[in-house]
Write a protein that holds these residues in place. Structure first.
Motif, short mmCIF file in Angstrom:
data_model
loop_
_atom_site.label_atom_id
_atom_site.label_comp_id
_atom_site.label_asym_id
_atom_site.label_seq_id
_atom_site.Cartn_x
_atom_site.Cartn_y
_atom_site.Cartn_z
N HIS A 1 0.88 -1.17 0.00
CA HIS A 1 0.00 0.00 0.00
C HIS A 1 0.91 1.21 0.00
O HIS A 1 1.46 1.56 1.03
CB HIS A 1 -0.87 0.05 1.26
N HIS B 1 4.06 1.03 2.12
CA HIS B 1 3.88 0.08 3.21
C HIS B 1 3.82 -1.34 2.67
O HIS B 1 2.97 -1.68 1.84
CB HIS B 1 2.59 0.42 3.96
N THR C 1 2.59 -4.52 2.92
CA THR C 1 1.49 -5.10 3.71
C THR C 1 1.55 -6.62 3.80
O THR C 1 1.34 -7.19 4.86
CB THR C 1 0.14 -4.68 3.09
N SER D 1 -3.63 -11.22 14.57
CA SER D 1 -4.21 -10.05 15.21
C SER D 1 -4.56 -9.01 14.15
O SER D 1 -4.10 -9.08 13.03
CB SER D 1 -3.22 -9.47 16.23
N SER D 2 -5.37 -8.02 14.55
CA SER D 2 -5.85 -7.09 13.52
C SER D 2 -4.71 -6.23 13.00
O SER D 2 -3.79 -5.88 13.72
CB SER D 2 -6.98 -6.22 14.08
N GLY D 3 -4.79 -5.92 11.72
CA GLY D 3 -3.75 -5.14 11.08
C GLY D 3 -2.64 -5.98 10.47
O GLY D 3 -1.71 -5.43 9.89
N CYS D 4 -2.72 -7.30 10.58
CA CYS D 4 -1.62 -8.12 10.09
C CYS D 4 -1.76 -8.44 8.60
O CYS D 4 -0.89 -9.03 8.01
CB CYS D 4 -1.48 -9.39 10.90
N GLY D 5 -2.89 -8.04 7.99
CA GLY D 5 -3.00 -8.22 6.55
C GLY D 5 -3.97 -9.30 6.10
O GLY D 5 -3.97 -9.69 4.93
N LYS D 6 -4.81 -9.78 7.00
CA LYS D 6 -5.74 -10.87 6.64
C LYS D 6 -6.74 -10.43 5.57
O LYS D 6 -6.94 -11.12 4.57
CB LYS D 6 -6.50 -11.35 7.89
N THR D 7 -7.34 -9.26 5.81
CA THR D 7 -8.33 -8.76 4.84
C THR D 7 -7.70 -8.54 3.48
O THR D 7 -8.26 -8.91 2.45
CB THR D 7 -8.95 -7.45 5.36
N THR D 8 -6.51 -7.96 3.50
CA THR D 8 -5.81 -7.71 2.24
C THR D 8 -5.57 -9.01 1.48
O THR D 8 -5.80 -9.09 0.27
CB THR D 8 -4.47 -7.00 2.52
N TYR E 1 -8.81 -0.56 -5.41
CA TYR E 1 -8.09 0.39 -4.56
C TYR E 1 -7.02 1.11 -5.36
O TYR E 1 -6.35 0.50 -6.19
CB TYR E 1 -7.45 -0.35 -3.38
#
Ligand SMILES: Nc1ncnc2c1ncn2[C@@H]1O[C@H](COP(=O)(O)OP(=O)(O)O)[C@@H](O)[C@H]1O
Ligand SMILES: [Mg+2]
Lengths: 314, 254
Positions: free
Chosen positions: B17, B20, B22, B41-48, B60
């Motif tokens: 990103h 960054h 990701t 944990s949140s922010g580790c890139g799962k959604t991406t 995006y």
């Protein structure tokens, strides 16, 4: 030394002062239009076109201007709509991954929004001369449409921007094409705000005088084709007010009153529709908030245990 | 029992990103018709990671995706095939239910209609079929014309799951689908995943360890954009190899 309290008081006075200036201004304008216009306003004025000598105080009315203004702004709003809707959908669905381009487009539209309408009038005039058109309803419609398009696009765009990305992603993830996403999903979500944007633009279109000054001409009859010149309410106000005869001047105020009433009704409609919309939005927001709080709780619990873990590690 | 086939093969996936980094060098073989849980944990890139799988990353700006994602022998990141066809092979369930702005019936019928199925009788039958599949039919059969947003959140999420199935996917992608739901609705969704697993390859993102333990066949554990450890669920939970995994498992379970 200025204490917190005096500071507070100064701002309070300033706020009350500026609020009263606005309210007084509004009341003064409405008041003078009402006082001068209301006694002159009659059924005759609303239902008849000017008779010979109308501008010297003889009989007749401004039906030509009322109908002309409605024709003009309905036409212009329609024309603007068929340009503005696709453009705003295009911006928010097709260009969803082009942030920089979108910023440029929005900036340009805001510039266009800020251009004074007399400039649109002058531009419309140049085009008319170029094509050998005479002053006419059509020329006016085109000019006013040009003037209204950026307003309408940005009014739609501001609301379209708030459509949750998740909904767009869901539509795409089902294998929708971009146009299916735009028209079958996105559009359904934003219909109320489209209606609001159209009504607001109509209000702008009917109230503007400068953009039609050179383009529509003026006539005492009701136009029967797009190529005929037409009277309009803003110009009716202008011409009658320029008269030295007090009766005619009062008719200008009566015409202004009619114009204000039309705009009032339109913006009231817009208000009601967007309130319904807000109501719905409010419910959605509430639901989202509830979800969010629930989600935050989970997250907090999780973070707590995470911190515990980190501590136990150290 | 035959050895597990691979449905999705991710090779050297890197996502940026802007500046960054990701996702860093992601390699996964996602087994067919199993539930693969992506944990972290949140922010580790799962959604991406999930968005790469059906190329929602296309939507995006400022994102760069490198590497290969191979499905059916084809690299979908560089495929010439129409992206809408690729996306139709995957149903998506997001963190919050996003019902389409239409009634319950049309939420299900939409996917069928855009695939060219227009016959009323066929649609009626299929809508009933899918609503039964997610145990929602009895609850909504008398109010199919109500807006989908009038359902409870849990019902909405089940509806969204069914909606994803209508385009006949092989794969279900789910991004923390129960994080916004109450425990009863969460259980209902989990149960559905377990029922659907014999027909679909499921990739489920979660940050709740308990959920992962309940339904995972294969686990991928991520931390700050990297895969720390992956393997079959038994092995992962009972015999983790990496220090980070061990402390993660300890931390959340006590
Ligand atoms: N659209 C975006 N723009 C910039 N950074 C992003 C964007 N989406 C995600 N990121 C970054 O990528 C990282 C992973 O995000 P995400 O995939 O949403 O994590 P998770 O789903 O595990 O919580 C985060 O650090 C976030 O800052
Ligand atoms: Mg996420």
């Amino acid at each position: 030394m200025m204490t917190k309290k005096t500071e507070e008081n100064i701002f309070k006075v300033l706020m009350v002062l500026s609020t009263s200036i606005i309210i007084c201004g509004f009341l003064l304008i409405m008041g003078s239009v009402l006082i001068k216009g209301l006694p002159t306003l009659s059924i005759e004025m609303l239902t008849e076109v000017p008779q010979g000598g109308y501008y010297f105080g003889k009989g007749g009315g401004i039906l030509n201007a009322i109908v002309g203004s409605l024709y003009l702004s309905l036409g212009a709003t329609f024309l603007a709509f068929i340009v503005a809707l696709p453009v705003s959908l295009f911006m928010n669905v097709y260009l969803i991954n082009k942030n920089k381009l979108l910023n440029v487009i929005r900036y340009l539209l805001d510039l266009l929004w800020g251009v004074p309408s007399i400039v649109y009038g002058a531009f419309g005039f140049i085009i008319m001369v170029y094509f050998g058109l005479r002053t006419s309803l059509l020329a006016g419609i085109i000019t006013v449409a040009l003037f209204v398009i950026p307003i309408m696009i940005r009014a739609m765009d501001e609301v379209f921007k708030t459509v949750p990305r998740g909904l767009i992603e869901v539509a795409f993830s089902l294998g929708s094409t971009k146009s299916e996403t735009a028209f079958k999903v996105f559009f359904k979500q934003v219909i109320p705000s489209v209606v609001t944007a159209v009504l607001l633009s109509f209000g702008r279109a009917i109230g503007d005088a400068a953009s039609i000054l050179f383009t529509t001409g003026y006539t005492d009859s009701i136009p029967t084709s797009l190529l005929e010149p037409t009277a309009t309410l803003p110009l009716a106000v202008f011409f009658q007010l320029s008269s030295p005869i007090p009766e005619v001047q009062n008719r200008a105020y009566a015409s202004a009153l009619v114009l204000i009433l039309i705009i009032l009704i339109i913006s009231l409609l817009a208000r009601i529709i967007s309130n319904k919309n807000n109501l719905k939005k409010f419910n959605i927001k509430n639901a989202v908030n509830k979800r969010f709080i629930y989600y935050k709780n989970i997250r907090n619990n999780y973070n707590l245990s995470y911190k515990k873990r980190r501590k136990s590690q150290q | 029992m035959k050895a597990t086939e691979t449905e999705i093969k991710i090779n050297n996936l890197n996502v940026f990103h802007g500046n960054h980094h990701t996702l860093k060098n992601i390699n996964i073989e996602i087994p067919k018709q199993k539930i693969t849980v992506i944990l972290g944990s949140s922010g580790c890139g799962k959604t991406t990671l999930l968005k790469c799988l059906n190329r929602l990353t296309d939507l995006y700006s400022n994102i760069k995706v490198n590497g290969e994602i191979i499905i059916n022998g084809e690299d979908i990141l560089h495929s010439k095939e129409d992206i809408t066809n690729i996306r139709r092979k995957m149903g998506l369930l997001s963190q919050m239910p996003y019902p389409l702005p239409m009634n319950i019936y049309n939420n299900i019928a939409y996917g069928l209609k855009i695939s060219g199925r227009k016959k009323k009788k066929y649609l009626n039958k299929r809508v009933e079929y899918y609503l039964k599949q997610i145990n929602l039919w009895e609850e909504v059969k008398d109010r199919l014309k109500d807006p989908a947003s009038s359902l409870s959140l849990g019902q909405q999420q089940r509806l969204c799951l069914a909606r994803g199935l209508t385009v006949d996917p092989n794969i279900i992608l789910a991004d923390e689908p129960t994080s916004a739901l109450d425990p009863v609705s969460s259980n209902a969704i989990e149960e559905l995943f377990l029922n659907l697993k014999q027909h679909y390859t499921t990739v489920l993102v979660t940050h709740t360890l308990r959920q992962a333990k309940r339904i995972a066949d294969y686990v991928v554990f991520m931390y700050l954009g990297e895969i720390i450890e992956q393997g079959p669920a038994d092995e992962f939970f009972n015999n983790p190899k990496m220090e980070k995994t061990k402390s993660y498992l300890r931390g959340t379970s006590n």
